[in-house]
Design a protein around this motif. Structure first.
Motif, mmCIF file in Angstrom:
data_model
loop_
_atom_site.group_PDB
_atom_site.id
_atom_site.type_symbol
_atom_site.label_atom_id
_atom_site.label_comp_id
_atom_site.label_asym_id
_atom_site.label_seq_id
_atom_site.Cartn_x
_atom_site.Cartn_y
_atom_site.Cartn_z
ATOM 1 N N ALA A 131 0.841 -1.332 -0.173
ATOM 2 C CA ALA A 131 -0.102 -0.068 0.077
ATOM 3 C C ALA A 131 0.807 1.337 -0.057
ATOM 4 C CB ALA A 131 -0.799 -0.061 1.290
ATOM 5 N N VAL A 134 1.966 2.176 -3.552
ATOM 6 C CA VAL A 134 0.845 2.390 -4.080
ATOM 7 C C VAL A 134 0.877 3.984 -3.993
ATOM 8 C CG1 VAL A 134 -1.578 2.424 -4.669
ATOM 9 C CG2 VAL A 134 -0.565 0.538 -4.530
ATOM 10 N N VAL A 168 -6.818 -0.418 -2.978
ATOM 11 C CA VAL A 168 -5.720 -1.300 -2.800
ATOM 12 C C VAL A 168 -5.872 -2.727 -2.727
ATOM 13 C CG1 VAL A 168 -3.692 -1.613 -1.297
ATOM 14 C CG2 VAL A 168 -4.632 0.613 -1.498
ATOM 15 N N ARG A 172 -4.328 -5.616 -5.113
ATOM 16 C CA ARG A 172 -3.522 -6.728 -4.569
ATOM 17 C C ARG A 172 -4.494 -8.137 -5.246
ATOM 18 N NH1 ARG A 172 -1.371 -5.739 0.501
ATOM 19 N NH2 ARG A 172 -2.316 -3.861 1.508
#
Length: 273
Positions: A131, A134, A168, A172
């Motif tokens: 995360a 990102v 997120v 994934r």
């Protein structure tokens, strides 16, 4: 040096553009277009229908735009200028703003190394830094251009704390499905940049290369790009391509071995329209 000629690369890229969204979208064929309607967190667009060899009119664009508005999805069209040369004029006649970006294909790759104190890591979806990586890329794209800026790890962490969990989680999920591979540039503070590639068969698009503003102009973007294309090659990719945000950004990718082979176009309503 390997020379990738447009006549060889562009048909493969067109096929990729038609294939890649289908894993996460429903499709509608509308006149000379295929409309991709996202079933996930990323919005999609309309593209020229694969194999369409005719022209485009403003009316063709208007019909698709009306359908996008009916569905409540963004009004957006994407295409390659050299493959669909008449679409830019039709989109502009329909009142859309057309943005043109360099389209590049990897030729003979170079191997730039990251600066001291920075490592390039490929992240599994459950990696605790996923995360944050990102968030680092989001911060990079929030500060347009390539100039060094003041935003750094503190701003990255603040952005991550407010990030939508669903977004997120969707990334994934794509990673688990093998539809995307993420790389992060990491220093003592955590991820300070990153990027990804989206493999489909033997073709992959390199996307989202970004470095937080405080860490720019150190070769991190080039090192991330080099790591991505090397990893893609080990996974069977024989053609890597990308579209650069600007001519200046394209020059960074050219140092890694990419060559301009065309122009990627995007059309959408002008701001305030």
């Amino acid at each position: 040096m390997t020379i990738v000629r447009p006549a060889q690369a562009l048909p493969r890229i067109e096929h990729y553009y038609d294939t890649a969204p289908r894993a996460n979208a429903k499709t509608e064929d509308i006149g000379p277009f295929t409309l991709f309607v996202s079933s996930g967190a990323w919005p999609y667009y309309a593209r020229p229908r694969l194999g369409h060899s005719g022209g485009f009119t403003a009316t063709d664009v208007d019909v698709v735009r009306a359908r996008q508005e009916e569905l409540g999805v963004p009004v957006s069209f994407e295409w390659v200028l050299e493959t669909s040369p008449g679409l830019a004029e039709a989109a502009e006649k329909a009142g859309l703003a057309v943005e043109r970006r360099p389209l590049l294909v990897l030729g003979e790759p170079s191997r730039p190394t990251p600066p001291d104190g920075v490592s390039i890591l490929f992240l599994d979806p459950d990696d605790p830094q996923f995360a944050v990586a990102v968030g680092a890329v989001d911060l990079a794209f929030g500060w347009t251009g390539t100039a060094v800026g003041s935003a750094g790890p503190a701003e990255r962490d603040k952005l991550v704390s407010g990030m939508r969990v669903e977004r997120v989680d969707y990334m994934r999920q794509l990673t688990r499905r093998g539809l995307i591979r993420w790389a992060a540039a990491v220093d003592a503070s955590g991820p300070i940049g990153g990027g990804s590639y989206h493999p489909r068969s033997e073709v992959a698009e390199i996307t989202g290369i970004g470095t937080i503003p405080s860490a720019r102009r150190r070769g991190i973007g080039a090192a991330v790009t080099s790591a991505l294309v090397a990893d893609a090659a080990t996974h069977g990719v024989s053609l890597s391509f990308l579209s650069a945000a600007s001519v200046e950004a394209a020059s960074v990718y050219e140092r890694v071995g990419f060559q301009v082979v065309g122009t990627a176009c995007e059309a959408m309503p002008a701001p305030g329209a």
